[in-house]
Write a protein that holds these residues in place. Structure first.
Motif, short mmCIF file in Angstrom:
data_model
loop_
_atom_site.label_atom_id
_atom_site.label_comp_id
_atom_site.label_asym_id
_atom_site.label_seq_id
_atom_site.Cartn_x
_atom_site.Cartn_y
_atom_site.Cartn_z
N GLN B 162 0.83 -1.20 0.00
CA GLN B 162 0.00 0.00 0.00
C GLN B 162 0.86 1.25 0.00
OE1 GLN B 162 -1.64 -1.06 3.83
NE2 GLN B 162 -3.69 -0.70 3.00
N ARG B 163 0.26 2.36 -0.40
CA ARG B 163 0.92 3.65 -0.25
C ARG B 163 0.56 4.24 1.10
NH1 ARG B 163 -0.40 8.33 -4.42
NH2 ARG B 163 -2.50 7.76 -3.85
N ASN B 164 1.57 4.54 1.90
CA ASN B 164 1.36 5.20 3.18
C ASN B 164 2.22 6.45 3.25
OD1 ASN B 164 -0.42 3.32 4.49
ND2 ASN B 164 1.32 1.93 4.68
N GLU B 165 1.90 7.33 4.19
CA GLU B 165 2.70 8.55 4.35
C GLU B 165 4.11 8.22 4.83
OE1 GLU B 165 2.03 11.77 3.55
OE2 GLU B 165 0.15 11.12 2.67
N ALA B 166 4.27 7.09 5.50
CA ALA B 166 5.61 6.62 5.86
C ALA B 166 5.80 5.24 5.25
CB ALA B 166 5.76 6.54 7.37
N MET B 167 7.06 4.83 5.09
CA MET B 167 7.32 3.44 4.72
C MET B 167 7.27 2.65 6.02
SD MET B 167 10.57 4.01 2.17
CE MET B 167 11.65 4.56 3.49
N LEU B 168 6.22 1.89 6.22
CA LEU B 168 6.09 1.12 7.46
C LEU B 168 6.65 -0.27 7.22
CD1 LEU B 168 2.49 2.22 8.48
CD2 LEU B 168 4.68 3.11 9.30
N GLY B 197 7.67 5.56 -2.22
CA GLY B 197 7.95 4.95 -0.92
C GLY B 197 7.99 3.43 -0.98
#
Lengths: 329, 329
Positions: B162-168, B197
């Motif tokens: 998924q695209r997230n605001e951070a790379m988790l 990301g």
């Protein structure tokens, strides 16, 4: 003329920062380091005392909804007083009443909307002069901006720039920002709105700058106009064009794709630091202090003599003084 | 064991390639270098003769619409014969009829959909063996993939992320692809879907790889398994992790943000090249040839003697032989 070092703090927020129960940040349930109000709490003064925040809503044409949400959020965090200043034109930005309120506040937040409104309505006005003066002189003063408010904080500002599959020359448009920091171009909502290309284009156009791409609910706290600390639940992408060896930005025709070789990128998350002047990444506060010491003493150290011959490096150590004989006491 | 050098061409497409009048590419009206069918024309054989293309639609569960569009597009470009092969399970991928058709084709295109279907249904089957053999042995053979078809082309493949605001950490999931190229991780729809990301995370997990982010209507044509040429109307973002000095990928907890220092990024558009093994960018074909010669002869050149003393570099040129006196004829 060398610029002074600001004593206050600059807080640049990528937009959509957590505002407590009233808003849900996408990453909230996924990021195990998520903290409620993490960024907005950065607006609290370090010392006890007055907690007066003035929010400038000039970027937005309809700030009522934003005002309600912030009112609730900051009350929950523990501010005594939150004021809103909506200036719609230059004369309003010279109103002595606003100047007085700014002088009384410990922090100012530029809220989101359209950064071009901010820079054109407020640029070169008394209110910015006063905020600037307090930012440079008062160590307890905080200047903050979120979304458009963060984009307008630097001397240069992106005011237009669509996302395209290629960086097409002349797509990104840049003008003067409010000037709280130099040599930076700031973009916000960086991940969600896929703004990598537009920040690279802005950087190619302005090679002396560093590109700062702020994710949502993510911020940089900048101290001394140089030491940037990452806060929040997302990431900050730093683009450094120092090593770019080739690009067609100088001669490409308008509307044709741009290319570039050797862009340096750093990805910061909560707890990482970046020294803007030195263009140095530091993983932690401890490392930051090492970097700072390192850059001060580096000139004083005489390097060993290095000889490169036929591609091989030979290091000739300076002879150490013979160790003194240790005598038993 | 050293791998052979493939004689055929590999065409990796970022998805949503221009298919003529039936589709509109977003950038069409803006990019002055836009060419209709630019990428799909790359599937035409260089020599005259049979123009037989087989399209493998296994990635899609409902390929009918795609089939219609491709049928029309390739007919317009001038193919004599376009076939579609829909394999739904492993036994079908061993069907001698398909093998015969592949052996008769001059090009194979893996169409889009879900790359995990491609890799799990077709991985380690006769049909892939045959395509691989022709790709390695036949200089006129072309293996192409678009969208999921391009992502599955390398040995390693992102199948989820998924695209997230951070790379988790642990958000991006990687498994085996079809293996037409090694040491690459390919992502597609790179700009529109904001996948920077996720490709960085995949790269941090697999540091020996190069990250290839293909924009829509954009492609890399790879010759000799190494020389990548950019085609199409968008950009290709190349991520090279070679210089990464620090990152927390090794020890971060699952679900916490990842950071990284010093990622090297190149942005390619139509006409740029990249040497995958040497990790070298070349702005043009001319420069590519220089790079290729350069990397061959570099070992033979004896460098001048360089002495670095107290931080200063002194180059001692090798003495040239005394120039012969020129005598007037």
């Amino acid at each position: 003329m060398q610029k002074q070092i600001p004593k206050g703090k600059l807080l640049l927020i990528g937009g959509a920062e957590d505002k407590g129960k009233s808003t849900i940040v996408d990453i909230e349930g996924k990021n195990k380091q998520f903290e409620e109000f993490e960024i907005l709490k950065g607006l609290l003064p370090e010392k006890k005392g007055k907690r007066i925040l003035e929010i400038i809503t000039t970027a937005s044409q309809e700030p009522k909804e934003v005002m309600k949400t912030y009112q609730r959020a900051f009350k929950e965090i523990g501010f005594n007083h939150i004021g809103f200043i909506s200036m719609e034109n230059n004369p309003q930005a010279r109103n002595p009443l606003w100047i007085k309120r700014i002088n009384n506040a410990h922090a100012v937040l530029f809220a989101g909307g359209d950064q071009f409104r901010l820079s054109t309505i407020l640029g070169n006005t008394d209110i910015i002069d006063v905020i600037m003066e307090r930012y440079y002189k008062d160590p307890d003063f905080i200047v903050a901006g979120t979304s458009a408010g963060a984009m307008a904080a630097a001397s240069l500002m992106i005011y237009e720039g669509q996302r395209n599959e290629a960086m097409l020359k002349n797509t990104v448009k840049v003008s003067s920002g409010l000037g709280f920091i130099d040599h930076c171009i700031i973009d916000t909502h960086f991940v969600k709105r896929g703004r990598f290309g537009r920040l690279v284009e802005a950087l190619l156009m302005n090679p002396s700058c560093i590109g700062i791409g702020l994710g949502e609910d993510t911020a940089l706290v900048i101290r001394k106009g140089n030491e940037a600390e990452c806060k929040g639940s997302g990431m900050v992408v730093i683009l450094d064009g120092r090593d770019i060896s080739e690009t067609n930005i100088a001669y490409a025709e308008p509307g044709t794709p741009l290319w570039a070789e050797n862009l340096r990128v750093h990805i910061l998350t909560k707890g990482n630091y970046f020294l803007l002047h030195e263009r140095k990444f530091a993983a932690s506060k401890k490392q930051l202090n090492k970097e700072k010491i390192g850059s001060k003493i580096i000139d004083k150290v005489k390097p060993d003599k290095i000889i490169i011959e036929n591609g091989k490096k030979i290091t000739k150590k300076k002879p150490k003084k013979a160790a003194k004989k240790r005598v038993k006491k």
